[in-house]
Design a protein around this motif. Structure first.
Motif, PDB file in Angstrom:
ATOM      1  N   GLY A  73      -3.552  53.274 -27.820  1.00  0.00           N
ATOM      2  CA  GLY A  73      -4.672  52.565 -27.236  1.00  0.00           C
ATOM      3  C   GLY A  73      -5.782  53.741 -27.810  1.00  0.00           C
ATOM      4  N   GLY A  75      -8.941  53.706 -27.222  1.00  0.00           N
ATOM      5  CA  GLY A  75     -10.408  53.356 -26.522  1.00  0.00           C
ATOM      6  C   GLY A  75     -10.616  54.806 -25.753  1.00  0.00           C
ATOM      7  N   LEU A  97      -2.638  56.496 -30.864  1.00  0.00           N
ATOM      8  CA  LEU A  97      -2.256  55.460 -32.011  1.00  0.00           C
ATOM      9  C   LEU A  97      -3.123  54.338 -31.560  1.00  0.00           C
ATOM     10  N   GLY A 106     -12.222  47.228 -25.778  1.00  0.00           N
ATOM     11  CA  GLY A 106     -13.265  46.918 -24.911  1.00  0.00           C
ATOM     12  C   GLY A 106     -14.218  48.042 -24.916  1.00  0.00           C
ATOM     13  N   GLU A 241       0.069  50.529 -35.405  1.00  0.00           N
ATOM     14  CA  GLU A 241       0.203  49.638 -34.502  1.00  0.00           C
ATOM     15  C   GLU A 241       1.536  49.971 -33.947  1.00  0.00           C
ATOM     16  N   ALA A 282      -5.578  48.494 -22.236  1.00  0.00           N
ATOM     17  CA  ALA A 282      -6.305  47.539 -21.749  1.00  0.00           C
ATOM     18  C   ALA A 282      -6.085  45.969 -21.777  1.00  0.00           C
ATOM     19  N   TRP A 284      -4.266  44.564 -23.935  1.00  0.00           N
ATOM     20  CA  TRP A 284      -3.060  44.281 -24.437  1.00  0.00           C
ATOM     21  C   TRP A 284      -1.841  44.949 -23.602  1.00  0.00           C
ATOM     22  N   LEU A 383     -11.678  41.793 -24.536  1.00  0.00           N
ATOM     23  CA  LEU A 383     -10.150  41.296 -23.612  1.00  0.00           C
ATOM     24  C   LEU A 383     -10.300  42.177 -22.277  1.00  0.00           C
ATOM     25  N   CYS A 384      -9.997  41.500 -21.129  1.00  0.00           N
ATOM     26  CA  CYS A 384      -9.939  42.081 -20.113  1.00  0.00           C
ATOM     27  C   CYS A 384      -8.697  41.924 -19.361  1.00  0.00           C
TER      28      CYS A 384
HETATM   29  C1  LIG Z   1     -18.194  42.105 -22.791  1.00  0.00           C
HETATM   30  C2  LIG Z   1     -17.645  43.299 -21.905  1.00  0.00           C
HETATM   31  C3  LIG Z   1     -18.642  44.016 -21.069  1.00  0.00           C
HETATM   32  C4  LIG Z   1     -17.974  45.001 -20.345  1.00  0.00           C
HETATM   33  N1  LIG Z   1     -19.014  45.682 -19.431  1.00  0.00           N
HETATM   34  C5  LIG Z   1     -18.589  46.855 -18.671  1.00  0.00           C
HETATM   35  C6  LIG Z   1     -19.449  47.312 -18.209  1.00  0.00           C
HETATM   36  O1  LIG Z   1     -20.727  47.202 -18.139  1.00  0.00           O
HETATM   37  N2  LIG Z   1     -18.985  48.471 -17.470  1.00  0.00           N
HETATM   38  C7  LIG Z   1     -17.709  49.068 -17.277  1.00  0.00           C
HETATM   39  O2  LIG Z   1     -17.545  49.957 -16.678  1.00  0.00           O
HETATM   40  N3  LIG Z   1     -16.860  48.233 -18.032  1.00  0.00           N
HETATM   41  C8  LIG Z   1     -17.173  47.149 -18.760  1.00  0.00           C
HETATM   42  N4  LIG Z   1     -16.334  46.407 -19.474  1.00  0.00           N
HETATM   43  C9  LIG Z   1     -14.828  46.714 -19.371  1.00  0.00           C
HETATM   44  C10 LIG Z   1     -14.466  47.686 -20.566  1.00  0.00           C
HETATM   45  O3  LIG Z   1     -15.122  47.597 -21.651  1.00  0.00           O
HETATM   46  C11 LIG Z   1     -13.138  48.246 -20.396  1.00  0.00           C
HETATM   47  O4  LIG Z   1     -12.300  48.261 -19.125  1.00  0.00           O
HETATM   48  C12 LIG Z   1     -12.712  49.353 -21.254  1.00  0.00           C
HETATM   49  O5  LIG Z   1     -13.406  49.732 -22.271  1.00  0.00           O
HETATM   50  C13 LIG Z   1     -11.261  49.710 -21.361  1.00  0.00           C
HETATM   51  O6  LIG Z   1     -11.017  50.901 -22.295  1.00  0.00           O
HETATM   52  P1  LIG Z   1      -9.535  51.427 -22.870  1.00  0.00           P
HETATM   53  O7  LIG Z   1      -9.859  52.532 -23.439  1.00  0.00           O
HETATM   54  O8  LIG Z   1      -8.866  51.100 -21.673  1.00  0.00           O
HETATM   55  O9  LIG Z   1      -9.232  50.155 -23.732  1.00  0.00           O
HETATM   56  P2  LIG Z   1      -9.847  49.349 -25.149  1.00  0.00           P
HETATM   57  O10 LIG Z   1     -11.122  50.167 -25.149  1.00  0.00           O
HETATM   58  O11 LIG Z   1      -9.881  47.848 -24.758  1.00  0.00           O
HETATM   59  O12 LIG Z   1      -8.769  50.094 -26.199  1.00  0.00           O
HETATM   60  C14 LIG Z   1      -7.402  49.503 -26.155  1.00  0.00           C
HETATM   61  C15 LIG Z   1      -7.039  49.668 -27.592  1.00  0.00           C
HETATM   62  O13 LIG Z   1      -5.578  49.333 -27.641  1.00  0.00           O
HETATM   63  C16 LIG Z   1      -5.436  49.178 -29.135  1.00  0.00           C
HETATM   64  N5  LIG Z   1      -4.265  48.523 -29.118  1.00  0.00           N
HETATM   65  C17 LIG Z   1      -3.713  47.259 -28.457  1.00  0.00           C
HETATM   66  N6  LIG Z   1      -2.533  47.215 -28.873  1.00  0.00           N
HETATM   67  C18 LIG Z   1      -1.840  48.012 -29.522  1.00  0.00           C
HETATM   68  C19 LIG Z   1      -0.658  48.283 -30.087  1.00  0.00           C
HETATM   69  N7  LIG Z   1       0.473  47.487 -30.050  1.00  0.00           N
HETATM   70  N8  LIG Z   1      -0.528  49.393 -30.947  1.00  0.00           N
HETATM   71  C20 LIG Z   1      -1.427  50.276 -31.122  1.00  0.00           C
HETATM   72  N9  LIG Z   1      -2.769  50.182 -30.462  1.00  0.00           N
HETATM   73  C21 LIG Z   1      -3.162  49.085 -29.838  1.00  0.00           C
HETATM   74  C22 LIG Z   1      -6.556  48.229 -29.269  1.00  0.00           C
HETATM   75  O14 LIG Z   1      -6.661  48.061 -30.755  1.00  0.00           O
HETATM   76  C23 LIG Z   1      -7.874  48.912 -28.536  1.00  0.00           C
HETATM   77  O15 LIG Z   1      -8.482  49.775 -29.368  1.00  0.00           O
HETATM   78  C24 LIG Z   1     -16.725  45.288 -20.179  1.00  0.00           C
HETATM   79  C25 LIG Z   1     -15.944  44.637 -21.070  1.00  0.00           C
HETATM   80  C26 LIG Z   1     -16.220  43.579 -21.951  1.00  0.00           C
HETATM   81  C27 LIG Z   1     -15.179  42.777 -22.955  1.00  0.00           C
END
Ligand SMILES: Cc1cc2nc3c(=O)[nH]c(=O)nc-3n(C[C@H](O)[C@H](O)[C@H](O)COP(=O)(O)OP(=O)(O)OC[C@H]3O[C@@H](n4cnc5c(N)ncnc54)[C@H](O)[C@@H]3O)c2cc1C
Ligand SMILES: [Zn+2]
Lengths: 460, 111
Positions: A73, A75, A97, A106, A241, A282, A284, A383-384
């Motif tokens: 992930g 993000g 990755l 997200g 992936e 997140a 996923w 996605l949440c």
């Molecule tokens: C519309 C919206 C508004 C929001 N507003 C807020 C806010 O105002 N304040 C706040 O704090 N939070 C907010 N959030 C929540 C926040 O965006 C997420 O909780 C946060 O971005 C999660 O970050 P992350 O790095 O964990 O995951 P993500 O940024 O979702 O990254 C996960 C990554 O995993 C990758 N992935 C998935 N499966 C695989 C696989 N099999 N192999 C390799 N890679 C894979 C995906 O491609 C993705 O890039 C909001 C969310 C949304 C959707």
């Protein structure tokens, strides 16, 4: 409003001197491997005057067959974890990755609200650490993150909502957080466009005001951590992936499940062996941990948001209304950014819906009747990964070497920095840091839930 | 907005119904362990695949029934027809007709 800009680390000498110096420098530079370049007005000018390439923000690498840590992930959570592993703990043989592009989940879709006025002491302490890290991020990561500490206001439209605001304010104050309940007149002063009369169906009775909250340029946060991790030696692999997590010794088929340990991952670009595999995906998240035989109490729901055409600045603070299921802030460019609670239907589909825009418009006009002619420009969804108690699932799992940093629901963007810092410590020391101990997976067995629904269902 | 194939009413707007999630059997309260309770209360399948879910037709016939929905494409598969045994009851009302069939016409496993 604190607008942070990037640092200028050198004064710019006269162009001719520079040109000469750089022609010389470039000769040796081209021969050696071009390493990362520190961004600054100085380097920008040098590169511009020498006519040389402006290097890419992060590099591509061949996929190695072994890493010490594989983070799934790309993000803010995955990248921050990699960054702090490398910079705080010197662990640099790390791969991040992502099946798509960095920040494509997200982290690139959120509404960028940061705050720490949560409901439980555990939550407040945790999110407050993130705000501290956000405050110095522009300097630490050397990138313009446009952190705008404009304040955050959660409206109360009912007596019970007002009671919850008082409760939250007291919990916040005990932890030293700037947070208090204000009356409708003060609300009007902070956001003159709000209708604080008794006419609306849900009149504004007061609000929880949290001055340190605000908004930030979310893409820059992602890019800052990505660049920082890259510079520290981490490999960032996009379009990679994860198809399976390889395990041995577990109670389930293929050695997965409790009692076993992780040996690596299978990707669309080949297998990687690694003793530690971290799930930062997140929405996923349950799919990934399932690959190691670990079931998570997560349901994936889409969350939608929308943005209007830009207008002059009239809304100086972030406004959230739990009862009306909306929140709004105005960007520095003048667009209004709206959001709501998650779509009720659990799904991995990110298709937007008309019912969302309809309800959103209806509710926002109850708050701000004056903006009925503004046009919506765009709407989108992300996605949440919703947990039963609106708190994350962080740290070790029953499978050795498999760690999670998921369950970020609608509130995980603001938690990116502190999560990365704490997960890195967890991986490096093989011990759960105090700040994230309440968010362990086993709490769903022991019943020690960290209920944050009252502070996170609508206001993210 | 989804069109949900209610076995009694035929296709209805998603907003007429409530999704209650996957049906989970309740453990025996006399013998269940903490882990089993935790699982019953909180753990849910969350596949990007087909899943059996319980729906409540709150603004229509007010019955509970099970439907199979693909969690990534939102298609419904093999929706129950009048006369089928669904949950604890047998549906007899004949209002589904061809539209009900249409909504669930994606027989093949389109993954
Ligand atoms: C519309 C919206 C508004 C929001 N507003 C807020 C806010 O105002 N304040 C706040 O704090 N939070 C907010 N959030 C929540 C926040 O965006 C997420 O909780 C946060 O971005 C999660 O970050 P992350 O790095 O964990 O995951 P993500 O940024 O979702 O990254 C996960 C990554 O995993 C990758 N992935 C998935 N499966 C695989 C696989 N099999 N192999 C390799 N890679 C894979 C995906 O491609 C993705 O890039 C909001 C969310 C949304 C959707
Ligand atoms: Zn019905």
């Amino acid at each position: 409003m604190a607008l942070n800009t990037c640092h200028i680390d050198t004064a710019i000498p006269a162009a001719s001197t520079l040109d000469f110096f750089y022609t010389l420098a470039m000769v040796s530079f081209r021969r050696s491997n071009p390493g990362p370049v520190r961004y600054s007005a100085g380097t920008l000018a040098k590169k511009g005057l020498s006519g040389d390439d402006w290097p890419r923000v992060w590099r591509d690498h061949e996929l190695k067959s072994t890493y010490d840590v594989v983070i799934i992930g790309g993000g803010v959570h995955g990248l921050a974890t990699a960054y702090y592993l490398a910079t705080n703990h010197g662990i640099t043989n790390v791969a991040v990755l992502d099946k798509g592009y960095l920040g494509g989940g997200g982290s690139g879709r959120n509404t960028a609200i940061v705050r720490s006025n949560y409901l439980t002491p555990e939550g407040v302490a945790f999110y407050d650490r993130s705000l501290t890290l956000y405050n110095s991020m522009a300097a630490d990561l050397n990138i313009n993150v446009m952190f705008s500490e404009r304040g955050h206001m959660t409206l109360a439209h009912t007596d019970s909502a007002l009671r919850t605001m008082h409760w939250r304010a007291e919990v916040n104050k005990l932890q030293g957080i700037d947070s208090s309940v204000i009356d409708p007149q003060e609300v009007k002063k902070l956001a003159p466009s709000l209708d604080v009369s008794s006419h609306p169906r849900y009149p504004i009775l007061g609000a929880l005001h949290h001055p340190p909250g605000g908004i930030i340029r979310h893409d820059a946060v992602v890019w800052g951590y990505a660049r920082g991790a890259d510079h520290a030696g981490v490999h960032l692999h996009q379009k990679t992936e994860v198809l399976d997590i390889l395990c041995e010794g577990g109670e389930l088929a293929d050695g997965k499940g409790a009692g076993g340990k992780v040996t690596g991952v299978r990707t669309n670009r080949g297998d990687i062996s690694a003793p530690i595999v971290v799930n930062c995906t997140a929405g996923w998240g349950s799919l990934i941990s399932n690959m190691a035989g670990v079931k998570l109490p997560i349901n994936t729901h889409p969350l939608e948001a929308a943005v209007t055409e830009p207008v002059k600045v009239f809304l100086p603070t972030v406004v959230v209304s739990g009862s009306l299921h909306v929140y709004v802030s105005q960007t520095d460019r003048g667009e209004l950014v709206f959001g709501a609670s998650v779509d009720p239907l659990a799904t991995y589909s990110m298709r937007g819906s008309l019912s969302f825009t309809e309800e959103l418009a209806g509710h926002i006009l109850e708050l701000m009747p004056g903006i009925s002619k503004m046009r919506l420009l765009r709407q989108w969804a992300g996605l949440c990964d919703m947990t039963p108690d609106y708190s994350p699932i962080m740290g070790f799992t029953p499978v050795e070497g498999h760690l999670t940093d998921v369950g970020w629901g609608t509130y995980g963007f603001k938690a990116g920095p502190v999560s990365g810092e704490q997960m890195a410590e967890c991986i490096a020391t093989q011990q759960t840091p105090k700040l994230i101990a309440p968010f362990k997976l086993s709490r769903f067995e022991t019943g020690e839930l960290v209920g944050e629904k009252g502070a996170a269902a609508v206001g993210h | 907005m989804l069109l949900v194939p209610c076995p009694n009413c035929g296709p209805r707007n998603q907003s007429d119904l409530r999704l209650l999630g996957a049906a989970v059997p309740r453990p025996n309260p006399n013998t269940a362990t903490r882990a089993e309770w935790g699982e019953y209360l909180y753990l849910r399948e969350n596949p990007a695949d087909w899943l059996q879910e319980t729906w409540y037709c709150r603004a229509g016939c007010r019955t509970y029934f099970t439907l199979e929905r693909h969690q990534a494409t939102n298609e419904f598969r093999n929706p129950p027809m009048p006369g089928d045994k669904v949950g604890n009851s047998t549906y007899t009302t004949i209002t589904v007709g061809s539209s009900g069939k249409q909504a669930g016409a994606n027989e093949g496993d389109r993954k």
